[in-house]
Enzyme design. Structure first.
Site, PDB file in Angstrom:
ATOM      1  N   TRP A  10       0.818  -1.225   0.000  1.00 14.67           N
ATOM      2  CA  TRP A  10       0.000   0.000   0.000  1.00 14.67           C
ATOM      3  C   TRP A  10       0.841   1.258   0.000  1.00 14.67           C
ATOM      4  CZ3 TRP A  10      -4.812  -0.510   3.697  1.00 14.67           C
ATOM      5  CH2 TRP A  10      -5.602  -1.598   3.274  1.00 14.67           C
ATOM      6  N   LYS A  11       2.125   1.132   0.265  1.00 13.94           N
ATOM      7  CA  LYS A  11       3.005   2.309   0.381  1.00 13.94           C
ATOM      8  C   LYS A  11       2.407   3.290   1.411  1.00 13.94           C
ATOM      9  CE  LYS A  11       4.676   1.313  -4.179  1.00 13.94           C
ATOM     10  NZ  LYS A  11       5.338   1.763  -5.384  1.00 13.94           N
ATOM     11  N   HIS A  97      12.876  -2.297  -0.814  1.00 14.62           N
ATOM     12  CA  HIS A  97      12.103  -1.747  -1.931  1.00 14.62           C
ATOM     13  C   HIS A  97      12.915  -0.623  -2.580  1.00 14.62           C
ATOM     14  CE1 HIS A  97       9.016   0.400  -4.140  1.00 14.62           C
ATOM     15  NE2 HIS A  97       8.321  -0.716  -4.108  1.00 14.62           N
ATOM     16  N   GLU A  99      12.148   2.216  -3.551  1.00 13.54           N
ATOM     17  CA  GLU A  99      11.912   3.557  -2.996  1.00 13.54           C
ATOM     18  C   GLU A  99      12.760   3.773  -1.743  1.00 13.54           C
ATOM     19  OE1 GLU A  99       7.651   3.209  -2.933  1.00 13.54           O
ATOM     20  OE2 GLU A  99       7.662   3.291  -5.120  1.00 13.54           O
ATOM     21  N   GLU A 169      11.664  -5.906  -9.320  1.00 10.23           N
ATOM     22  CA  GLU A 169      10.899  -4.702  -9.629  1.00 10.23           C
ATOM     23  C   GLU A 169      11.782  -3.716 -10.384  1.00 10.23           C
ATOM     24  OE1 GLU A 169       7.352  -4.231  -6.743  1.00 10.23           O
ATOM     25  OE2 GLU A 169       9.075  -3.263  -5.851  1.00 10.23           O
ATOM     26  N   GLY A 175       4.996   2.254 -10.624  1.00 12.80           N
ATOM     27  CA  GLY A 175       4.090   3.399 -10.548  1.00 12.80           C
ATOM     28  C   GLY A 175       4.070   4.239 -11.812  1.00 12.80           C
ATOM     29  N   SER A 214       3.823  -1.847 -11.983  1.00 16.87           N
ATOM     30  CA  SER A 214       2.625  -1.626 -12.788  1.00 16.87           C
ATOM     31  C   SER A 214       1.897  -2.907 -13.182  1.00 16.87           C
ATOM     32  CB  SER A 214       2.965  -0.789 -14.033  1.00 16.87           C
ATOM     33  OG  SER A 214       3.487   0.476 -13.637  1.00 16.87           O
ATOM     34  N   GLY A 235       1.573  -2.511  -6.211  1.00 15.46           N
ATOM     35  CA  GLY A 235       1.439  -1.220  -5.568  1.00 15.46           C
ATOM     36  C   GLY A 235       0.052  -0.641  -5.819  1.00 15.46           C
ATOM     37  N   GLY A 236      -0.040   0.246  -6.796  1.00 13.76           N
ATOM     38  CA  GLY A 236      -1.280   0.993  -7.065  1.00 13.76           C
ATOM     39  C   GLY A 236      -2.525   0.117  -7.137  1.00 13.76           C
TER      40      GLY A 236
END
Ligand code: PGA
Length: 254
Positions: A10-11, A97, A99, A169, A175, A214, A235-236
């Site tokens: 969910w970030k 991750h 990020e 990833e 994203g 994605s 993710g999204g």
């Protein structure tokens, strides 16, 4: 035979009210989704792990966290330990991750320390690797993936295959709506598996490698149909119950 996994990352999204809607929709859809052959994991932000644990109770969905501290306890203001995650009911934790690697400066060594402490606590780990667009364009994708995998090979070799998951990833696909083609992703996954094996991981063939970047309900089937792609880190699309459940269905069907 590797059991497919779909993990929702969910970030830094959600709040008490929207989470409740999402959990209600996921709960409601789970039975109709018939996804008994898939390990489903949901990773909300830290503050909502307790809320999530209550909602996911009895659903078969396992709770995961998005990060943890590399230290066991003590004076680390703002950090969250492996023991706390277990205490809250987490079965899994995402580590490394992109990020966190790029925005928060985590390097291979720190990632390995986090993997070590999570495994020691009995948590399952989802360890992320992936190249940037610049690295892919420069033709060094395998060098980057190899370096990232080498940093945790020894730990993977010592862990049970069911508790050690790698997520490929590509940073340029996260994203952005740009997904690696199934063939491109498969090549990276096969490389990662071979690298684990050559790094001394005897059960490399049993370790699940998820694709992330994605993944959507409409491209999940083609990705999950590849021989070395064992599910996805989402993710999204994990923030939309129907999309997430359809991705789980695609994993079940693969
Ligand atoms: P995305 O994120 O599905 O929104 O691309 C994947 C991830 O970062 O884990």
């Amino acid at each position: 035979m590797r059991k497919p996994m779909v993990a929702g990352n969910w970030k830094m999204n959600g709040d008490i009210v929207t989470n409740e809607h999402l959990f209600t929709a996921i709960r409601g859809g789970l039975e109709r989704a018939s996804i008994a052959q898939v390990d489903v994991v949901v990773c909300p932000p830290y503050p909502y792990l307790g809320q999530a644990a209550a909602w996911l109770n009895d659903t078969g969905v396992v709770l995961g966290a998005q990060n943890l501290c590399s230290q066991p306890n003590g004076a680390f203001t703002g950090e969250v330990s492996a023991t706390m995650l277990s205490d809250l009911g987490c079965g899994w934790v995402i580590i490394g991750h992109s990020e966190r690697r790029t925005i928060l400066g985590e390097d291979d060594e720190l990632v390995a320390r986090k993997v070590e402490i999570a495994l020691a606590e009995g948590l399952g780990v989802i360890v992320c690797v992936g190249e940037s667009l610049q690295e892919r364009d420069a033709g060094v994708t395998e060098a980057v993936l190899g370096r990232q995998v080498d940093a945790f090979c020894a730990l993977a070799g010592g862990a049970a295959a069911e508790r050690f998951v790698v997520a490929y990833e590509p940073v340029w696909a996260i994203g952005t709506g740009k997904t690696a083609s199934p063939e491109m992703a498969q090549a990276a996954h096969a490389f990662i598996r071979a690298r684990l094996a050559s790094g001394g991981v005897g059960h490399a063939a049993d370790i699940r490698i998820l694709y992330g970047g994605s993944v959507k309900a409409n491209n999940a089937s083609s990705l999950f149909g590849m021989p070395d792609i064992d599910g996805g880190l989402i993710g999204g699309a994990s923030l939309v119950a129907d999309d997430f459940l359809n991705i789980c269905r695609a994993a079940q069907a693969a």
